[in-house]
Design a protein around this motif. Structure first.
Motif, PDB file in Angstrom:
ATOM      1  N   ILE A  14       0.827  -1.213   0.000  1.00  0.00           N
ATOM      2  CA  ILE A  14       0.000   0.000   0.000  1.00  0.00           C
ATOM      3  C   ILE A  14       0.864   1.268   0.000  1.00  0.00           C
ATOM      4  O   ILE A  14       0.345   2.377   0.079  1.00  0.00           O
ATOM      5  CB  ILE A  14      -0.992   0.029   1.182  1.00  0.00           C
ATOM      6  N   GLU A  15       2.164   1.076  -0.083  1.00  0.00           N
ATOM      7  CA  GLU A  15       3.136   2.181  -0.118  1.00  0.00           C
ATOM      8  C   GLU A  15       3.069   3.054   1.141  1.00  0.00           C
ATOM      9  O   GLU A  15       3.200   4.278   1.089  1.00  0.00           O
ATOM     10  CB  GLU A  15       2.962   3.029  -1.383  1.00  0.00           C
ATOM     11  N   ALA A  16       2.831   2.391   2.285  1.00  0.00           N
ATOM     12  CA  ALA A  16       2.980   3.075   3.569  1.00  0.00           C
ATOM     13  C   ALA A  16       4.466   3.201   3.893  1.00  0.00           C
ATOM     14  O   ALA A  16       4.860   4.037   4.693  1.00  0.00           O
ATOM     15  CB  ALA A  16       2.260   2.305   4.669  1.00  0.00           C
ATOM     16  N   VAL A  17       5.258   2.344   3.255  1.00  0.00           N
ATOM     17  CA  VAL A  17       6.714   2.375   3.426  1.00  0.00           C
ATOM     18  C   VAL A  17       7.378   2.607   2.078  1.00  0.00           C
ATOM     19  O   VAL A  17       7.033   1.956   1.090  1.00  0.00           O
ATOM     20  CB  VAL A  17       7.228   1.044   4.020  1.00  0.00           C
ATOM     21  N   PHE A  18       8.307   3.552   2.056  1.00  0.00           N
ATOM     22  CA  PHE A  18       9.122   3.797   0.868  1.00  0.00           C
ATOM     23  C   PHE A  18      10.573   3.478   1.204  1.00  0.00           C
ATOM     24  O   PHE A  18      11.081   3.906   2.242  1.00  0.00           O
ATOM     25  CB  PHE A  18       9.024   5.260   0.416  1.00  0.00           C
ATOM     26  N   LEU A  19      11.223   2.720   0.339  1.00  0.00           N
ATOM     27  CA  LEU A  19      12.640   2.407   0.498  1.00  0.00           C
ATOM     28  C   LEU A  19      13.406   3.058  -0.645  1.00  0.00           C
ATOM     29  O   LEU A  19      13.105   2.829  -1.811  1.00  0.00           O
ATOM     30  CB  LEU A  19      12.859   0.888   0.476  1.00  0.00           C
ATOM     31  N   ASN A  20      14.399   3.864  -0.302  1.00  0.00           N
ATOM     32  CA  ASN A  20      15.213   4.504  -1.329  1.00  0.00           C
ATOM     33  C   ASN A  20      16.643   4.666  -0.802  1.00  0.00           C
ATOM     34  O   ASN A  20      17.057   5.756  -0.403  1.00  0.00           O
ATOM     35  CB  ASN A  20      14.629   5.867  -1.715  1.00  0.00           C
ATOM     36  N   PRO A  21      17.409   3.569  -0.786  1.00  0.00           N
ATOM     37  CA  PRO A  21      18.735   3.618  -0.185  1.00  0.00           C
ATOM     38  C   PRO A  21      19.748   4.478  -0.935  1.00  0.00           C
ATOM     39  O   PRO A  21      20.736   4.906  -0.355  1.00  0.00           O
ATOM     40  CB  PRO A  21      19.169   2.148  -0.162  1.00  0.00           C
ATOM     41  N   THR A  22      19.509   4.742  -2.221  1.00  0.00           N
ATOM     42  CA  THR A  22      20.484   5.544  -2.976  1.00  0.00           C
ATOM     43  C   THR A  22      20.171   7.040  -2.934  1.00  0.00           C
ATOM     44  O   THR A  22      21.038   7.867  -3.175  1.00  0.00           O
ATOM     45  CB  THR A  22      20.545   5.081  -4.447  1.00  0.00           C
ATOM     46  N   GLN A  23      18.924   7.392  -2.629  1.00  0.00           N
ATOM     47  CA  GLN A  23      18.543   8.801  -2.476  1.00  0.00           C
ATOM     48  C   GLN A  23      17.757   8.946  -1.169  1.00  0.00           C
ATOM     49  O   GLN A  23      16.529   9.013  -1.168  1.00  0.00           O
ATOM     50  CB  GLN A  23      17.699   9.263  -3.659  1.00  0.00           C
ATOM     51  N   PRO A  24      18.472   8.987  -0.050  1.00  0.00           N
ATOM     52  CA  PRO A  24      17.814   8.921   1.260  1.00  0.00           C
ATOM     53  C   PRO A  24      16.912  10.114   1.564  1.00  0.00           C
ATOM     54  O   PRO A  24      17.083  11.205   1.023  1.00  0.00           O
ATOM     55  CB  PRO A  24      18.991   8.860   2.245  1.00  0.00           C
ATOM     56  N   PHE A  25      15.953   9.848   2.439  1.00  0.00           N
ATOM     57  CA  PHE A  25      15.050  10.876   2.939  1.00  0.00           C
ATOM     58  C   PHE A  25      15.731  11.596   4.103  1.00  0.00           C
ATOM     59  O   PHE A  25      16.639  11.052   4.728  1.00  0.00           O
ATOM     60  CB  PHE A  25      13.747  10.244   3.438  1.00  0.00           C
ATOM     61  N   THR A  26      15.269  12.797   4.391  1.00  0.00           N
ATOM     62  CA  THR A  26      15.738  13.508   5.584  1.00  0.00           C
ATOM     63  C   THR A  26      14.577  13.621   6.558  1.00  0.00           C
ATOM     64  O   THR A  26      13.538  14.196   6.239  1.00  0.00           O
ATOM     65  CB  THR A  26      16.263  14.911   5.233  1.00  0.00           C
ATOM     66  N   TRP A  27      14.736  13.028   7.744  1.00  0.00           N
ATOM     67  CA  TRP A  27      13.698  13.099   8.766  1.00  0.00           C
ATOM     68  C   TRP A  27      13.680  14.490   9.389  1.00  0.00           C
ATOM     69  O   TRP A  27      14.603  15.284   9.234  1.00  0.00           O
ATOM     70  CB  TRP A  27      13.969  12.055   9.850  1.00  0.00           C
ATOM     71  N   ALA A  28      12.628  14.776  10.145  1.00  0.00           N
ATOM     72  CA  ALA A  28      12.510  16.073  10.828  1.00  0.00           C
ATOM     73  C   ALA A  28      13.695  16.324  11.756  1.00  0.00           C
ATOM     74  O   ALA A  28      14.104  17.462  11.972  1.00  0.00           O
ATOM     75  CB  ALA A  28      11.204  16.126  11.618  1.00  0.00           C
ATOM     76  N   SER A  29      14.252  15.255  12.293  1.00  0.00           N
ATOM     77  CA  SER A  29      15.404  15.361  13.208  1.00  0.00           C
ATOM     78  C   SER A  29      16.696  15.709  12.472  1.00  0.00           C
ATOM     79  O   SER A  29      17.710  16.013  13.092  1.00  0.00           O
ATOM     80  CB  SER A  29      15.606  14.040  13.945  1.00  0.00           C
ATOM     81  N   GLY A  30      16.658  15.647  11.121  1.00  0.00           N
ATOM     82  CA  GLY A  30      17.860  15.885  10.319  1.00  0.00           C
ATOM     83  C   GLY A  30      18.569  14.602   9.934  1.00  0.00           C
ATOM     84  O   GLY A  30      19.488  14.608   9.110  1.00  0.00           O
ATOM     85  N   LEU A  31      18.142  13.479  10.497  1.00  0.00           N
ATOM     86  CA  LEU A  31      18.761  12.179  10.198  1.00  0.00           C
ATOM     87  C   LEU A  31      18.494  11.772   8.749  1.00  0.00           C
ATOM     88  O   LEU A  31      17.375  11.883   8.264  1.00  0.00           O
ATOM     89  CB  LEU A  31      18.190  11.117  11.141  1.00  0.00           C
ATOM     90  N   LYS A  32      19.537  11.341   8.060  1.00  0.00           N
ATOM     91  CA  LYS A  32      19.388  10.800   6.707  1.00  0.00           C
ATOM     92  C   LYS A  32      18.947   9.341   6.812  1.00  0.00           C
ATOM     93  O   LYS A  32      19.544   8.554   7.545  1.00  0.00           O
ATOM     94  CB  LYS A  32      20.717  10.864   5.949  1.00  0.00           C
TER      95      LYS A  32
END
Length: 209
Positions: A14-32
């Motif tokens: 259902i695409e509740a989870v996205f995986l993108n190890p080569t173009q990481p997301f940035t969380w609100a905390s700043g964590l990649k």
């Protein structure tokens, strides 16, 4: 199929989870991060939300058999807490992130009694900070918090440490390790991406794609 794999498969489909190890997301905390999880999407899929509610209810009955009230964290834990409380035929409350600044100044909405055994439901666990604060708030208002039940955990070292230090039991339906293995089996990712995802879990603070 185990519950862990079934829920992981659901979240991916259902695409509740996205995986993108080569173009990481940035969380609100700043964590990649190579993963982004939005379990609020599960509300829109009746079959998936039923599987989650039944799974959480079963886990809670097994791990916390004396539970007397189900609490949801605001906002993502609220709908799941309502469905689980309905299955278990138990009272339900929800816990605000902070007390209201008007009226009675409540942080817990609903009714709890002194010493009432509570399980707190959260949608996902990263460091555990917000749900552990919710547990502290419930304890201050008289609840006997038995533990936390969640849909998914990132299994981050900091989260494991925080729950251990708080001496707060945690049960989850699925987890990061199961999810990435399920994603590989279903060809959402390749072997190289799987290895990148594994390396992030070991040291998320210093991870580079």
């Amino acid at each position: 199929m185990t519950v862990e794999k079934l829920i992981a498969k659901d979240l991916l489909e259902i695409e509740a989870v996205f995986l993108n190890p080569t173009q990481p997301f940035t969380w609100a905390s700043g964590l990649k991060s190579p993963i982004y999880c939005d379990n609020r999407i599960t509300m829109s899929y009746p079959k998936v939300r039923r599987e989650i509610a039944n799974g959480l209810a079963k886990k809670i009955k097994e791990e916390f058999p004396e539970v007397e009230v189900i609490a949801g964290t605001a906002t993502a834990g609220i709908p799941h807490a309502a469905w689980v409380a309905d299955i278990l035929d138990l009272p339900m409350v929800y816990i605000r992130s902070k007390a209201k600044d008007h009226g009675k100044g409540n942080q817990i909405e609903g009714r709890i009694f002194e010493g009432q055994k509570m399980v707190v439901i959260e949608d996902l666990i990263s460091t555990g900070g917000s749900v552990l604060e919710a547990c502290e708030a419930a304890t201050r208002e008289g609840a006997d918090v038995q533990g936390v039940a969640a849909i998914f955990t990132y299994e981050l070292p900091k989260g494991l440490t925080n729950f251990a230090q708080a001496k707060m039991p945690l049960v989850t339906l699925t987890n990061y390790s199961t999810l990435i293995e399920t994603a590989r089996e279903a060809n959402y990712i390749n072997e190289e991406e799987l290895n990148l995802l594994k390396s992030w879990k070991k040291d998320p603070e210093n991870w580079n794609a």
